[in-house]
Design a protein around this motif. Structure first.
Motif, short mmCIF file in Angstrom:
data_model
loop_
_atom_site.label_atom_id
_atom_site.label_comp_id
_atom_site.label_asym_id
_atom_site.label_seq_id
_atom_site.Cartn_x
_atom_site.Cartn_y
_atom_site.Cartn_z
N GLY A 138 -5.89 -41.17 -8.90
CA GLY A 138 -4.84 -41.71 -9.75
C GLY A 138 -3.79 -40.69 -10.10
O GLY A 138 -4.06 -39.48 -10.21
N PHE A 139 -2.57 -41.18 -10.30
CA PHE A 139 -1.46 -40.28 -10.63
C PHE A 139 -1.60 -39.69 -12.03
O PHE A 139 -1.17 -38.56 -12.27
N GLY A 140 -2.19 -40.45 -12.96
CA GLY A 140 -2.38 -39.93 -14.31
C GLY A 140 -3.25 -38.69 -14.33
O GLY A 140 -2.92 -37.71 -15.01
N GLN A 141 -4.36 -38.72 -13.58
CA GLN A 141 -5.22 -37.54 -13.47
C GLN A 141 -4.47 -36.38 -12.83
O GLN A 141 -4.58 -35.23 -13.27
N TRP A 142 -3.71 -36.69 -11.80
CA TRP A 142 -2.94 -35.63 -11.12
C TRP A 142 -1.94 -35.01 -12.09
O TRP A 142 -1.80 -33.78 -12.14
N ALA A 143 -1.22 -35.83 -12.83
CA ALA A 143 -0.20 -35.31 -13.74
C ALA A 143 -0.80 -34.43 -14.82
O ALA A 143 -0.21 -33.40 -15.20
N ARG A 144 -1.98 -34.79 -15.32
CA ARG A 144 -2.62 -33.96 -16.34
C ARG A 144 -3.02 -32.60 -15.79
O ARG A 144 -2.85 -31.57 -16.46
N ARG A 145 -3.57 -32.57 -14.57
CA ARG A 145 -3.93 -31.28 -13.98
C ARG A 145 -2.69 -30.44 -13.69
O ARG A 145 -2.68 -29.24 -13.90
N ALA B 33 -3.78 -37.93 4.74
CA ALA B 33 -4.12 -39.34 4.90
C ALA B 33 -4.99 -39.86 3.77
O ALA B 33 -5.03 -41.07 3.54
N HIS B 34 -5.69 -38.97 3.06
CA HIS B 34 -6.57 -39.38 1.97
C HIS B 34 -5.98 -39.04 0.60
O HIS B 34 -6.69 -39.03 -0.40
N SER B 35 -4.69 -38.76 0.56
CA SER B 35 -4.06 -38.40 -0.71
C SER B 35 -2.93 -39.39 -1.03
O SER B 35 -2.48 -40.14 -0.17
N ARG B 36 -2.52 -39.36 -2.28
CA ARG B 36 -1.34 -40.10 -2.73
C ARG B 36 -0.36 -39.08 -3.28
O ARG B 36 -0.32 -38.83 -4.49
N PRO B 37 0.45 -38.49 -2.41
CA PRO B 37 1.22 -37.30 -2.79
C PRO B 37 2.54 -37.63 -3.48
O PRO B 37 3.57 -37.01 -3.18
N ALA B 38 2.53 -38.59 -4.41
CA ALA B 38 3.79 -38.94 -5.07
C ALA B 38 4.37 -37.76 -5.83
O ALA B 38 5.56 -37.47 -5.76
N GLY B 39 3.52 -37.05 -6.58
CA GLY B 39 4.00 -35.91 -7.33
C GLY B 39 4.52 -34.79 -6.45
O GLY B 39 5.55 -34.17 -6.74
N LEU B 40 3.81 -34.53 -5.36
CA LEU B 40 4.25 -33.49 -4.43
C LEU B 40 5.54 -33.89 -3.74
O LEU B 40 6.41 -33.04 -3.48
N LEU B 41 5.71 -35.16 -3.43
CA LEU B 41 6.97 -35.63 -2.83
C LEU B 41 8.15 -35.40 -3.77
O LEU B 41 9.22 -34.95 -3.34
N VAL B 42 7.95 -35.68 -5.04
CA VAL B 42 9.03 -35.46 -6.01
C VAL B 42 9.37 -33.97 -6.10
O VAL B 42 10.55 -33.58 -6.12
N ALA B 43 8.35 -33.13 -6.16
CA ALA B 43 8.59 -31.69 -6.23
C ALA B 43 9.28 -31.18 -4.97
O ALA B 43 10.19 -30.34 -5.04
N ALA C 67 4.79 -25.36 -5.62
CA ALA C 67 3.53 -24.72 -5.24
C ALA C 67 2.37 -25.22 -6.11
O ALA C 67 1.26 -25.46 -5.61
N ILE C 68 2.61 -25.39 -7.40
CA ILE C 68 1.57 -25.93 -8.28
C ILE C 68 1.23 -27.36 -7.88
O ILE C 68 0.05 -27.75 -7.82
N ALA C 69 2.25 -28.16 -7.60
CA ALA C 69 2.02 -29.54 -7.17
C ALA C 69 1.23 -29.57 -5.87
O ALA C 69 0.36 -30.44 -5.68
#
Length: 312
Positions: free
Chosen positions: A60-67, A239-249, A281-283
């Motif tokens: 989930g993106f929420g978990q990703w954003a918190r990390r 293929a096993h990720s949802r890289p929305a945050g990395l795409l934005v970065a 890099a953090i993303a």
């Protein structure tokens, strides 16, 4: 007591005889005749609820954003030396390919026509140096965040260098290749070269740069953390990720510095570029850790053990 005539009512109990290993967990006096649940295994402990890994996020993106916020907040001050190292090559080389085109005719006049032969060397130098901000930022984030998460204390600069130095060459080679797309071609193909289609070309290469930086972030983490693996492993994780945050970065790195340069000048563009590359890099690290968790059991400690493994 029995000898004094106290009546004793008979008790009916059903004893169920079963084979090992069920008998160890079954209730032989269960009136409903149920047996043990063997859906668990003794050799694999169940997940402990409430345990939060400092870097590895759940789905989930929420978990990703918190990390992402946690890593950025905890290590921002300790990444300042890394950002200072990236500032110099970013200011003088990244996005300055057109300077090599201008310099080539002058070199041709100075050295009697042999100046154009130096143009390939100038391009190679550009690609090598333009990759430095990405290489230093990603290696710095991995070298600082993983040991801190695994050992509970931030490593000293010498320790960070010992963890990532042996893998910088492979990382540098990959990002030098990506530099052709993410830095060079968008500068060369301006409106003067392509006419009225210049705006469309800029948009196309901005999208291409974003895709390259997204894949490159995962590939960079694979190269630094996992010895001997490369694009195939990065593709599998992507293929096993949802890289929305990395795409934005990645999109911010590809677009924002040039917009800032047009509006506020080169120094402001350098500051924006350094900050955005560090956030990219953090993303990349958080996305990589989340993708690995989706395909295999992994923790910050296990990834740090891979990073700290001696080179063969």
């Amino acid at each position: 007591m029995l000898g004094q005539g106290v009546p004793v009512e008979p008790v009916e109990s059903h004893i169920f005889v079963v084979e090992e290993p069920v008998v160890a967990a079954a209730d032989p006096f269960d009136p409903e005749g149920r047996t043990a649940d063997l859906s668990w295994r003794r050799d694999v402990p169940p997940d402990v609820p409430g345990v939060v890994d400092p870097i590895v996020a759940g789905p989930g993106f929420g978990q990703w954003a918190r990390r992402f916020g946690r890593v950025a907040g905890r290590h921002a001050a300790h990444l300042v030396p890394v950002m200072l190292l990236t500032a110099l090559p970013m200011h003088f080389f990244v996005g300055r390919v057109d300077d090599t085109i201008v310099a080539a005719p002058a070199l041709a006049e100075l050295v009697g026509g042999f100046g154009l032969l130096l143009l390939p060397a100038m391009w190679l130098a550009y690609l090598a140096v333009s990759a430095l901000p990405l290489v230093l930022s990603l290696a710095g984030v991995v070298g600082v965040a993983l040991p801190a998460a695994a050992e509970g204390r931030r490593p000293r600069p010498r320790r960070v260098w010992s963890l990532v130095s042996m893998r910088l060459r492979a990382l540098w080679l990959w990002f030098a290749g990506f530099g052709l797309l993410s830095g060079g071609l968008p500068v060369l193909l301006t409106e003067e070269q392509v006419g009225s289609a210049g705006g469309l070309v800029t948009v196309v290469f901005a999208i291409g740069s974003t895709v390259a930086l997204t894949f490159g972030g995962l590939l960079g983490c694979v190269v630094v953390v996992e010895r001997g693996r490369g694009p195939r492993r990065a593709t599998h994780l992507l293929a096993h990720s949802r890289p929305a945050g990395l795409l934005v970065a990645a999109a911010a790195v590809a677009v924002a510095p040039r917009l800032v340069e047009h509006a506020l000048g080169g120094v402001a563009a350098t500051v924006a570029g350094v900050l955005l590359v560090q956030l990219w890099a953090i993303a990349a690290l958080v996305t990589y850790a989340q993708a690995r968790r989706a395909v295999e059991p992994v923790t910050s400690r296990s990834m740090f053990a891979e990073l700290d493994a001696p080179e063969e």
